[in-house]
Scaffold this motif. Structure first.
Motif, PDB file in Angstrom:
ATOM      1  N   GLY A 133       0.815  -1.207   0.000  1.00  0.00           N
ATOM      2  CA  GLY A 133       0.000   0.000   0.000  1.00  0.00           C
ATOM      3  C   GLY A 133       0.850   1.259   0.000  1.00  0.00           C
ATOM      4  N   MET A 134       0.228   2.362  -0.392  1.00  0.00           N
ATOM      5  CA  MET A 134       0.889   3.665  -0.384  1.00  0.00           C
ATOM      6  C   MET A 134      -0.121   4.714   0.059  1.00  0.00           C
ATOM      7  N   TYR A 135       0.305   5.623   0.952  1.00  0.00           N
ATOM      8  CA  TYR A 135      -0.593   6.625   1.510  1.00  0.00           C
ATOM      9  C   TYR A 135       0.111   7.977   1.595  1.00  0.00           C
ATOM     10  N   LYS A 136      -0.680   9.004   1.396  1.00  0.00           N
ATOM     11  CA  LYS A 136      -0.229  10.388   1.582  1.00  0.00           C
ATOM     12  C   LYS A 136      -0.807  10.884   2.898  1.00  0.00           C
ATOM     13  N   LEU A 137       0.051  11.390   3.779  1.00  0.00           N
ATOM     14  CA  LEU A 137      -0.388  11.873   5.079  1.00  0.00           C
ATOM     15  C   LEU A 137      -0.310  13.389   5.110  1.00  0.00           C
ATOM     16  N   GLN A 138      -1.437  14.006   5.445  1.00  0.00           N
ATOM     17  CA  GLN A 138      -1.529  15.458   5.454  1.00  0.00           C
ATOM     18  C   GLN A 138      -2.298  15.916   6.688  1.00  0.00           C
ATOM     19  N   VAL A 173       1.055  20.962   9.287  1.00  0.00           N
ATOM     20  CA  VAL A 173       1.899  19.791   9.471  1.00  0.00           C
ATOM     21  C   VAL A 173       2.562  19.462   8.142  1.00  0.00           C
ATOM     22  N   GLU A 174       3.808  19.067   8.191  1.00  0.00           N
ATOM     23  CA  GLU A 174       4.517  18.711   6.968  1.00  0.00           C
ATOM     24  C   GLU A 174       3.910  17.454   6.347  1.00  0.00           C
ATOM     25  N   ASP A 175       3.689  17.482   5.025  1.00  0.00           N
ATOM     26  CA  ASP A 175       3.164  16.318   4.317  1.00  0.00           C
ATOM     27  C   ASP A 175       4.154  15.163   4.391  1.00  0.00           C
ATOM     28  N   ASN A 176       3.631  13.952   4.303  1.00  0.00           N
ATOM     29  CA  ASN A 176       4.465  12.760   4.414  1.00  0.00           C
ATOM     30  C   ASN A 176       3.917  11.678   3.500  1.00  0.00           C
ATOM     31  N   SER A 234       7.809   2.130   5.467  1.00  0.00           N
ATOM     32  CA  SER A 234       8.772   3.217   5.271  1.00  0.00           C
ATOM     33  C   SER A 234       8.032   4.539   5.109  1.00  0.00           C
ATOM     34  N   TYR A 235       8.426   5.536   5.905  1.00  0.00           N
ATOM     35  CA  TYR A 235       7.913   6.901   5.779  1.00  0.00           C
ATOM     36  C   TYR A 235       8.993   7.796   5.190  1.00  0.00           C
ATOM     37  N   ASP A 236       8.553   8.734   4.415  1.00  0.00           N
ATOM     38  CA  ASP A 236       9.504   9.662   3.806  1.00  0.00           C
ATOM     39  C   ASP A 236      10.166  10.544   4.853  1.00  0.00           C
ATOM     40  N   LYS A 237       9.381  10.976   5.858  1.00  0.00           N
ATOM     41  CA  LYS A 237       9.908  11.899   6.875  1.00  0.00           C
ATOM     42  C   LYS A 237       9.546  11.402   8.267  1.00  0.00           C
ATOM     43  N   ALA A 289      15.374  14.942  12.871  1.00  0.00           N
ATOM     44  CA  ALA A 289      14.343  15.823  12.303  1.00  0.00           C
ATOM     45  C   ALA A 289      14.399  17.191  12.977  1.00  0.00           C
ATOM     46  N   PRO A 290      14.143  18.267  12.229  1.00  0.00           N
ATOM     47  CA  PRO A 290      14.114  19.614  12.824  1.00  0.00           C
ATOM     48  C   PRO A 290      12.911  19.791  13.733  1.00  0.00           C
ATOM     49  N   TYR A 291      13.011  20.732  14.660  1.00  0.00           N
ATOM     50  CA  TYR A 291      11.895  20.993  15.556  1.00  0.00           C
ATOM     51  C   TYR A 291      10.687  21.528  14.805  1.00  0.00           C
ATOM     52  N   TYR A 292      10.918  22.377  13.819  1.00  0.00           N
ATOM     53  CA  TYR A 292       9.816  23.005  13.085  1.00  0.00           C
ATOM     54  C   TYR A 292       9.973  22.702  11.594  1.00  0.00           C
ATOM     55  N   PRO A 293       9.614  21.481  11.175  1.00  0.00           N
ATOM     56  CA  PRO A 293       9.894  21.050   9.799  1.00  0.00           C
ATOM     57  C   PRO A 293       9.057  21.768   8.751  1.00  0.00           C
ATOM     58  N   ASN A 294       7.977  22.409   9.164  1.00  0.00           N
ATOM     59  CA  ASN A 294       7.076  23.014   8.189  1.00  0.00           C
ATOM     60  C   ASN A 294       7.265  24.517   8.047  1.00  0.00           C
ATOM     61  N   ASP A 295       8.263  25.068   8.764  1.00  0.00           N
ATOM     62  CA  ASP A 295       8.494  26.516   8.728  1.00  0.00           C
ATOM     63  C   ASP A 295       9.993  26.759   8.812  1.00  0.00           C
ATOM     64  N   ARG A 296      10.616  26.990   7.670  1.00  0.00           N
ATOM     65  CA  ARG A 296      12.077  27.172   7.630  1.00  0.00           C
ATOM     66  C   ARG A 296      12.518  28.398   8.402  1.00  0.00           C
ATOM     67  N   ASN A 297      11.768  29.485   8.298  1.00  0.00           N
ATOM     68  CA  ASN A 297      12.149  30.714   9.002  1.00  0.00           C
ATOM     69  C   ASN A 297      12.096  30.511  10.509  1.00  0.00           C
ATOM     70  N   MET A 298      11.083  29.816  10.965  1.00  0.00           N
ATOM     71  CA  MET A 298      10.951  29.539  12.392  1.00  0.00           C
ATOM     72  C   MET A 298      12.093  28.643  12.876  1.00  0.00           C
ATOM     73  N   GLN A 299      12.450  27.655  12.060  1.00  0.00           N
ATOM     74  CA  GLN A 299      13.551  26.765  12.416  1.00  0.00           C
ATOM     75  C   GLN A 299      14.871  27.520  12.432  1.00  0.00           C
ATOM     76  N   ALA A 300      15.085  28.399  11.445  1.00  0.00           N
ATOM     77  CA  ALA A 300      16.325  29.174  11.399  1.00  0.00           C
ATOM     78  C   ALA A 300      16.440  30.101  12.604  1.00  0.00           C
ATOM     79  N   ALA A 301      15.326  30.718  12.995  1.00  0.00           N
ATOM     80  CA  ALA A 301      15.339  31.599  14.162  1.00  0.00           C
ATOM     81  C   ALA A 301      15.646  30.814  15.425  1.00  0.00           C
ATOM     82  N   LEU A 302      15.090  29.609  15.533  1.00  0.00           N
ATOM     83  CA  LEU A 302      15.350  28.784  16.702  1.00  0.00           C
ATOM     84  C   LEU A 302      16.833  28.432  16.795  1.00  0.00           C
ATOM     85  N   GLU A 303      17.435  28.106  15.671  1.00  0.00           N
ATOM     86  CA  GLU A 303      18.857  27.759  15.678  1.00  0.00           C
ATOM     87  C   GLU A 303      19.709  28.962  16.059  1.00  0.00           C
TER      88      GLU A 303
END
Length: 693
Positions: A490-495, A499-502, A533-536, A588-602
């Motif tokens: 089987g194959m599934y798209k998780l949304q 939340v980041e798609d998977n 197997s999950y992509d992320k 995995a990053p803390y905020y995978p769905n928001d690059r700016n938020m992740q960059a600020a956290l770092e």
């Protein structure tokens, strides 16, 4: 008259008496006809009991006398059909119909052969023709009912069974006509049949004993070795009703066997068979109401992956012609507990204003307390719980093996969305051991409160979660009641919301053996392999993560064992598996769905480091192998002819925690239930249970 009423013992005695008397030419013809019809009848009865070798041995003299007669040829064809050789049955049957297209017995026989071959349209056409030719023939009515029932058309089947019973005729619910020529016994050595025929014996009897006498005598001989009577012993094959081991040395007309026989009235057996089938159809089509309660919990981390899920599903199911429709109402209450201080940085996250305030402090060498205050880390995250009511409508088409449902995930949750699916599960054809299945669905992911209902961080107001998995699955299986194999993929798209798609890929295969398989007990053991197997990696609980188990590689191999047993009032099943499981998860990053938020956290984490403290910005990966296990138990008890009480329990280990499930339900059926309990038991579960998706 004796033959029509099924008094085979009396017919046998009469034939022996006439055999010893001088007969006129006319009387000899009557005698020959009676012997012929009696012989074919005994062959049919032996076939119905599952001993095709004995059935053919009995029929052989009649076939030799009249190789083109539809009565004998039809009996042979029924044997081929009972052995699963539908092509041969149809081949033998066609010339009979070409000569006698208006013979209802031939038409119904062809209908049964076509039905088992998977030609439902052809079977329906032939059955309708047989009913048109013989609308008051109970055998034809019952046989047609069996065909329509096999196709899932229970409404019509029930009507035909009722008409057949009303006629009070000695009908057989399972008769099939076709033909062939006499040769060596074609059923010797076939699955479930004896390895030796009696056709090679020097003097086969011209008057076969009644089939019930043969069956009773052979069953008695099954105990002969224990009594020191091994010279003529036969070992009963209880899976197919045939006989193994040594061939009989007595003739078919050995009158000494009559003493051990306790034959039953074949007409009464046929009527009971029809009545049982009619009762089962009424029960299958009965309106029913089921109320349940299920509880699921685990010992994971409070406020994050821990969950206590209480659901009280109600289902009202009604027949619609041959189909069924169901209304499902499922109140759901979720509680993940409070977020502890040690987990506050791993839940939710700061909003834009809080992040900007923390960044504004970076130029003044802030300490950890100042940064925590700016980010809102030390505030209460809020107790993580939610309630809602799910609604759905289900529709089932047994004729096609189709099921469909459409509804909403619990309304009242932070996030509620449309869910549903359609599936097919059926054999390739009626008598095939091969099955296939396919499904398309959109389902809520109920691993955690975040994934199922969605969550809100009270410190920042950020909301996220409410994940669904949309995709499809294919599966193939083979089961011959001795062993089975299966495979699926089987194959599934998780949304989800914020939340980041998977993507999930899954597959598995396995084999199992029936160590015990009879009408009241079943024991299986096997070997199963699963790969996912999950992509992320979305198994975390900060903003942008779905909060569901999502390893990049998951592999398990286990040894499943299943035990089922039933009585007239109770049915229960125990299932368990133990083996090895291997899990790989990426960092995995803390905020995978928001690059700016992740960059600020770092960036802010560097200020924490400068102040002598730490602020984690990524989840570490893992790679581990360990023992995997699961155990499930289910039982259902018939309180009365209308009420059933059932329950289930399960436990397993997943990732780094243990999970338990349990449930009870009460079912009311409008039609009285008079049959045996189903085995293995199929407990009523919530529509949101992972086992029911």
């Amino acid at each position: 008259m004796l033959l029509k009423t099924g008094d085979d013992e009396r017919v046998n005695q009469l034939l022996h008496e006439l055999q010893r008397q001088p007969l006129t030419a006319a009387d000899q013809r009557s005698y020959d006809e009676l012997l012929y019809l009696y012989t074919v009848r005994q062959a049919d009865l032996l076939r119905e009991k599952g001993d095709l070798v004995a059935a053919y041995d009995t029929l052989a003299p009649a076939l030799a006398q009249r190789p083109n007669d539809p009565v004998a040829v039809g009996a042979l064809a029924r044997m081929y059909l009972a052995n699963g050789n539908t092509d041969k049955a149809i081949e033998l049957y066609k010339p009979l119909l070409a000569k006698s297209p208006d013979d209802p017995q031939l038409q119904i026989g062809m209908a049964q052969a076509l039905s088992k071959a998977g030609d439902h349209r052809g079977a329906e056409k032939a059955a309708d023709r047989a009913l048109e030719l013989a609308p008051n023939d109970a055998m034809v009515l019952a046989s047609a009912a069996g065909i329509f029932r096999a196709q899932g058309r229970n409404a019509k089947a029930g009507e035909l069974y009722a008409r057949a019973l009303a006629l009070q005729a000695p009908a057989k619910a399972d008769a099939n006509p076709f033909a062939g020529t006499v040769a060596a016994n074609p059923f010797v050595g076939k699955s479930g049949q004896r390895s030796q025929s009696r056709l090679s014996e020097a003097s086969p009897s011209q008057i076969p004993q009644p089939a019930q006498v043969q069956i009773a005598a052979l069953a008695a001989e099954d105990e002969a070795p224990a009594r020191g009577l091994s010279s003529n012993s036969l070992a009963m094959n209880d899976r197919a009703g045939g006989y193994d081991a040594q061939p009989l040395r007595r003739g078919f007309d050995d009158d000494s066997r009559l003493a051990v026989a306790r034959p039953q009235d074949p007409q009464e057996e046929a009527r009971k068979s029809m009545q049982t089938a009619l009762d089962q159809i009424k029960q299958e089509r009965s309106p029913r109401i089921t109320q349940g309660v299920t509880i699921r919990t685990n010992d994971s981390e409070s406020g994050l992956s821990k969950i206590t899920d209480v659901e009280t599903p109600l289902e009202i199911s009604m027949p619609v012609g041959d189909d069924r429709i169901a209304l499902r109402v499922t109140p759901v209450s979720l509680n993940a507990g409070g977020v502890k201080d040690s987990a506050k940085t791993r839940f939710g996250g700061p909003n834009e204003a809080q992040m900007a305030a923390a960044q504004a402090l970076l130029g003044s060498s802030p300490d950890a307390d100042q940064l925590n205050t700016a980010l809102g880390v030390n505030g209460p995250a809020g107790r993580q719980k939610d309630t809602g009511v799910g609604l759905a409508v289900g529709y089932e088409m047994p004729e096609l093996g189709l099921k469909a449902d459409l509804g909403m995930s619990p309304m009242g949750f932070l996030y509620s969305t449309a869910v549903g699916g359609v599936s097919i599960d059926r054999a390739f054809r009626e008598d095939s051991h091969f099955r296939y299945g396919a499904s398309l669905s959109r389902r809520a992911v109920n691993d955690s409160l975040v994934s199922f209902a969605g969550a809100e961080d009270a410190r920042s107001g950020l909301k996220w979660g409410g994940v669904t998995a949309s995709g499809g699955r294919l599966q193939l299986g083979y089961d011959n009641s001795e062993y089975g194999v299966y495979g699926y993929g089987g194959m599934y798209k998780l949304q989800g919301h914020n939340v980041e798609d998977n993507t999930r890929l899954e597959g598995g295969t396995g084999i199992y053996w029936y160590l015990l398989n009879d009408d009241s007990e079943q024991l299986t053991a096997g070997l199963g392999v699963t790969a996912i197997s999950y992509d992320k990696n979305q198994g975390n609980f900060t903003y942008g993560n779905g909060g569901y188990f999502s390893p990049q590689n998951f592999f398990s191999i286990g040894v499943p064992v299943s035990w089922s047993q039933r009585t007239d009032r109770l049915s229960y099943t125990l299932r368990g598996s133990v083996g090895l499981q291997h899990i790989e998860q990426d960092s995995a990053p803390y905020y995978p769905n928001d690059r700016n938020m992740q960059a600020a956290l770092e960036q802010i984490s560097q200020a924490y480091a400068a102040s002598g403290s730490t602020l984690t910005t990524r989840y570490s990966g893992q790679n581990k192998t360990g023992i995997g296990y699961n155990f499930n138990a289910a039982a259902e008890y018939r309180l009365s002819n209308n009420y059933f009480l059932g329950g289930s329990f399960g436990m397993d280990n997943a990732q780094d925690y243990k999970q338990w499930t349990g449930g009870l339900y009460l079912r009311y059926m409008f039609e009285d239930f008079t049959g045996r309990m189903a085995m293995p038991v199929n407990p009523y579960l919530s529509p949101y249970s992972s086992s029911s998706n």
